[in-house]
Design an enzyme around this catalytic site. Structure first.
Site, short mmCIF file in Angstrom:
data_model
loop_
_atom_site.label_atom_id
_atom_site.label_comp_id
_atom_site.label_asym_id
_atom_site.label_seq_id
_atom_site.Cartn_x
_atom_site.Cartn_y
_atom_site.Cartn_z
CB SER A 94 -0.88 0.03 1.25
OG SER A 94 -1.80 -1.03 1.25
CB SER A 95 0.93 4.23 0.52
OG SER A 95 1.32 5.56 0.46
CB SER A 96 5.78 3.76 0.74
OG SER A 96 7.14 3.48 0.56
#
Ligand SMILES: *[C@@H]1O[C@H](CO)[C@@H](O)[C@H](O)[C@H]1NC(C)=O
Ligand SMILES: *[C@@H]1O[C@H](CO)[C@@H](O)[C@H](O)[C@H]1NC(C)=O
Ligand SMILES: *[C@@H]1O[C@H](CO)[C@@H](O)[C@H](O)[C@H]1NC(C)=O
Ligand SMILES: *[C@@H]1O[C@H](CO)[C@@H](O)[C@H](O)[C@H]1NC(C)=O
Length: 295
Positions: free
Chosen positions: A138-140
């Site tokens: 998720s995200s990074s």
């Protein structure tokens, strides 16, 4: 990930965490670890013969154990008998390095090298099926999933990740975290042609790669103003060029109301999910991930 979103996830972790975290095993001897990463592993009570491996990558400010608590990969592993690797990045506000040449090069001695070594160790350690190795995050963690697909395409069979950016979007940025990065990429202002993105990704494999790239499924919230929504389109441009597939159709309200499944080619290589009204924290759909992985 925004602090508010992180707090929301923290609250969630308190309600569903606990047992799963206790079952994680810290591992230190997986091999060359040039950038100082950490690793926790979840092995279900029963392991399939030649099990699958899922590399699950946390968001900024997170850790592997936190990601194991807020996702359901462990409980599903008990039913599907695969291994989950939960690495942690202790640097740069606990973000994955998606900016330096070390990490953006196969064998470059950055985070991607350390993560690849974890996967190689796990394949041997658990007699896993090398054709069933997957990466999510998720995200990074989704930014890093894109980077892993570009730097180690031969290690992974498929990617399914949430709220990331194209591989190389942060190339040359002074850091990879909200606090240290050049903000252009997260703002959705680093736009390139599919050809330019594909060249960037292919260039991460020195000497060239003629094999198959991992199937790519990527999710993004239309109301994401943290890693802005245009980054979904940039990822789709990158991978559609690499797979040589073009947009074929949208399936609305798939897999749930408000989500649009964006299908490229015959839908076996590249899929995007555009989540209407959803912000930076796209809820992880572990079951959809497992279907995409073929687990
Ligand atoms: C991104 O582009 C928009 C529109 O041109 C501009 O207003 C904004 O300042 C840019 N932000 C960054 C961080 O590049
Ligand atoms: C990839 O294919 C091209 C063209 O067929 C060839 O010239 C090149 O040597 C191949 N590269 C590798 C690493 O096999
Ligand atoms: C890409 O696909 C098109 C049509 O499907 C095909 O004509 C073309 O040769 C393909 N290009 C490459 C580089 O494989
Ligand atoms: C497909 O869906 C995406 C996301 O909602 C949208 O941006 C795009 O315009 C749609 N494409 C078509 C041809 O309807």
């Amino acid at each position: 990930m925004m602090l508010s979103a992180l707090k929301a996830l923290g609250v969630l972790a308190l309600t569903i965490g606990g047992a799963a975290q206790d079952a994680l095993t810290p591992v230190t001897n997986w091999g060359e670890n040039p950038s100082g990463l950490e690793l926790s592993v979840y092995v279900p009570p029963t392991l399939a013969p030649k099990p699958a491996i899922i590399l699950a990558l946390h968001f900024c400010s997170g850790t592997g154990p936190i990601y194991s608590q807020i996702t359901k990969y462990n409980s599903l592993a008990a039913a599907h008998n695969y291994v989950v690797l939960y690495p942690s990045s202790p640097k740069d506000n606990n973000c994955w390095d998606v900016a330096t040449p070390q990490s953006l090069t196969r064998g470059g001695g950055g985070d991607s090298t350390g993560l690849a070594n974890m996967v190689k160790w796990a394949i041997t350690q658990y007699s896993a099926d090398p054709a069933k190795v997957f990466v999510t995050g998720s995200s990074s963690g989704c930014m890093m999933s894109n980077v892993m697909a570009a730097t180690y395409p031969d290690l992974f069979t498929a990617v399914s990740c949430y709220s990331g950016v194209a591989a190389g979007c942060l190339a040359g940025s002074p850091g990879s975290s909200p606090q240290t990065a050049d903000p252009t990429c997260a703002a959705g202002n680093n736009t390139k042609s599919g050809q330019e993105w594909a060249e960037l990704a292919r260039g991460m494999f020195p000497g060239g790669y003629n094999g198959t790239y991992p199937r790519m499924q990527t999710w993004h919230g239309e109301a994401d103003f943290f890693v802005n929504y245009p980054n979904l389109a940039e990822q789709l441009k990158q991978w559609s060029e690499i797979f040589n597939v073009s947009f074929s159709k949208n399936e609305t309200d798939t897999p749930r109301s408000g989500y649009t499944k964006i299908v490229y080619g015959d839908g076996t290589k590249l899929v995007g999910y555009s989540a209407r009204g959803v912000g930076h924290t796209v809820p992880v759909d572990e079951k959809a991930d497992l279907i995409w992985f073929g687990i």
